[in-house]
Write a protein that holds these residues in place. Structure first.
Motif, PDB file in Angstrom:
ATOM      1  N   ILE A  65       0.852  -1.195   0.000  1.00 33.14           N
ATOM      2  CA  ILE A  65       0.000   0.000   0.000  1.00 33.14           C
ATOM      3  C   ILE A  65       0.887   1.245   0.000  1.00 33.14           C
ATOM      4  O   ILE A  65       0.657   2.212  -0.732  1.00 33.14           O
ATOM      5  N   MET A  66       1.938   1.220   0.815  1.00 33.44           N
ATOM      6  CA  MET A  66       2.823   2.379   0.917  1.00 33.44           C
ATOM      7  C   MET A  66       3.577   2.624  -0.397  1.00 33.44           C
ATOM      8  O   MET A  66       3.777   3.778  -0.779  1.00 33.44           O
ATOM      9  N   ARG A  67       3.986   1.565  -1.075  1.00 34.14           N
ATOM     10  CA  ARG A  67       4.697   1.762  -2.347  1.00 34.14           C
ATOM     11  C   ARG A  67       3.817   2.550  -3.313  1.00 34.14           C
ATOM     12  O   ARG A  67       4.287   3.442  -4.006  1.00 34.14           O
ATOM     13  N   ARG A  68       2.518   2.244  -3.316  1.00 37.02           N
ATOM     14  CA  ARG A  68       1.603   2.971  -4.206  1.00 37.02           C
ATOM     15  C   ARG A  68       1.399   4.396  -3.698  1.00 37.02           C
ATOM     16  O   ARG A  68       1.385   5.352  -4.462  1.00 37.02           O
ATOM     17  N   ARG A  69       1.257   4.547  -2.391  1.00 37.58           N
ATOM     18  CA  ARG A  69       1.013   5.869  -1.789  1.00 37.58           C
ATOM     19  C   ARG A  69       2.179   6.828  -2.044  1.00 37.58           C
ATOM     20  O   ARG A  69       1.988   8.028  -2.244  1.00 37.58           O
ATOM     21  N   LEU A  70       3.400   6.279  -2.019  1.00 36.90           N
ATOM     22  CA  LEU A  70       4.589   7.122  -2.187  1.00 36.90           C
ATOM     23  C   LEU A  70       4.680   7.692  -3.600  1.00 36.90           C
ATOM     24  O   LEU A  70       5.369   8.682  -3.827  1.00 36.90           O
ATOM     25  N   ILE A  71       3.952   7.079  -4.529  1.00 38.09           N
ATOM     26  CA  ILE A  71       3.963   7.613  -5.892  1.00 38.09           C
ATOM     27  C   ILE A  71       3.124   8.892  -5.938  1.00 38.09           C
ATOM     28  O   ILE A  71       3.561   9.912  -6.448  1.00 38.09           O
ATOM     29  N   ASP A  72       1.921   8.876  -5.351  1.00 39.28           N
ATOM     30  CA  ASP A  72       1.117  10.106  -5.413  1.00 39.28           C
ATOM     31  C   ASP A  72       1.381  11.087  -4.266  1.00 39.28           C
ATOM     32  O   ASP A  72       1.098  12.265  -4.393  1.00 39.28           O
ATOM     33  N   LYS A  73       1.927  10.614  -3.159  1.00 41.04           N
ATOM     34  CA  LYS A  73       2.272  11.523  -2.044  1.00 41.04           C
ATOM     35  C   LYS A  73       3.714  11.263  -1.602  1.00 41.04           C
ATOM     36  O   LYS A  73       3.957  10.744  -0.502  1.00 41.04           O
TER      37      LYS A  73
END
Ligand code: FMN
Length: 235
Positions: A65-73
């Motif tokens: 989840i964090m890997r995806r989140r770090l792309i937009d935030k």
């Protein structure tokens, strides 16, 4: 790092470890040190620490989840220095606080061979926080919203007790306030009590002692800088 047999040795060998080996950590051992650390003192014996401990699937799911989140935030869900629910640092960060924080960053990035103008490499390194630096066990420290400064300090005592007990077992750790800037994402996954504030993440595992990030020299102010002695005869 070999296990510590004395408190002095545990204190001396504890450091914030930012590269872990994939070696399994025994579940019973984790439960035992978490219980042992609860012998930390707390004002009024409130024992205000609240933890969520992750391993295996839930840990991998959160990291994905964090890997995806770090792309937009990529810079957190908050302004720099602010957690979702509190200020991590004094704002503005000035004087000796600022100097110490900057010096720590310089030592860290020098050890990694990352130049001070290489913002992309710095950010990529910072993002490793959200992989718990490869640690096989992770936990989150939560604070009850009703609790005040003294209870936060009590939680710090639990945390230090835990870090030293981990050293006794040959284990290492890293407290990670970086996670508090993604509390929305973490809480959406962990669903803690709404009364709880995410204080920090915490990585546990066996250190990769050969990694340069686990070897750089750390600085501490001399005792005269933070303690004034009265009535002592030796000076
Ligand atoms: C509450 C707390 C939160 C921290 N958060 C982070 C973090 O998010 N990422 C990180 O790499 N280090 C983090 N650290 C580690 C500090 O940078 C470290 O303790 C400090 O530089 C002193 O180094 P040492 O722990 O190796 O002695 C944190 C430490 C504490 C106590």
């Amino acid at each position: 790092m070999p296990s510590s047999k004395t408190v002095s040795d545990a204190v001396a060998t504890r450091r914030s470890v930012r590269a872990f080996l994939p070696t399994e950590v025994d579940e019973a051992l984790i439960r035992r040190v978490l219980a042992q650390a609860s012998w930390a003192p707390s004002g009024g014996n409130l024992q205000p620490w609240q933890l969520i401990v992750l391993k295996n699937e839930p840990l991998e799911e959160l990291k994905a989840i964090m890997r995806r989140r770090l792309i937009d935030k990529p810079n957190g869900e908050t302004e720099d220095g602010e957690a979702v629910d509190f200020k991590i640092y004094p704002s503005p960060l000035e004087g000796v606080d600022r100097a110490r924080r900057l010096a720590m960053g310089v030592a860290l990035y020098e050890a990694l061979g990352i130049g001070k103008d290489d913002a992309a490499a710095r950010q990529a390194w910072h993002h490793r926080n959200f992989d718990f630096f490869g640690a096989p066990v992770a936990l989150f420290f939560y604070v009850n919203r009703k609790h005040n400064g003294p209870q936060w300090a009590d939680i710090g005592m639990y945390m230090q007790s835990l870090m030293l007990l981990l050293r006794e077992q040959g284990l290492d750790s890293c407290p990670q306030e970086a996670w508090a800037r993604y509390a929305h994402t973490v809480n959406a996954f962990l669903k803690p009590s709404p009364d709880w504030i995410l204080y920090c993440g915490f990585a546990i595992g066996y250190a990769d002692d050969r990694h340069p990030v686990n070897q750089f020299e750390r600085a501490r102010a001399g005792v005269e800088e933070f303690a004034s002695f009265r009535g002592f005869r030796s000076d």
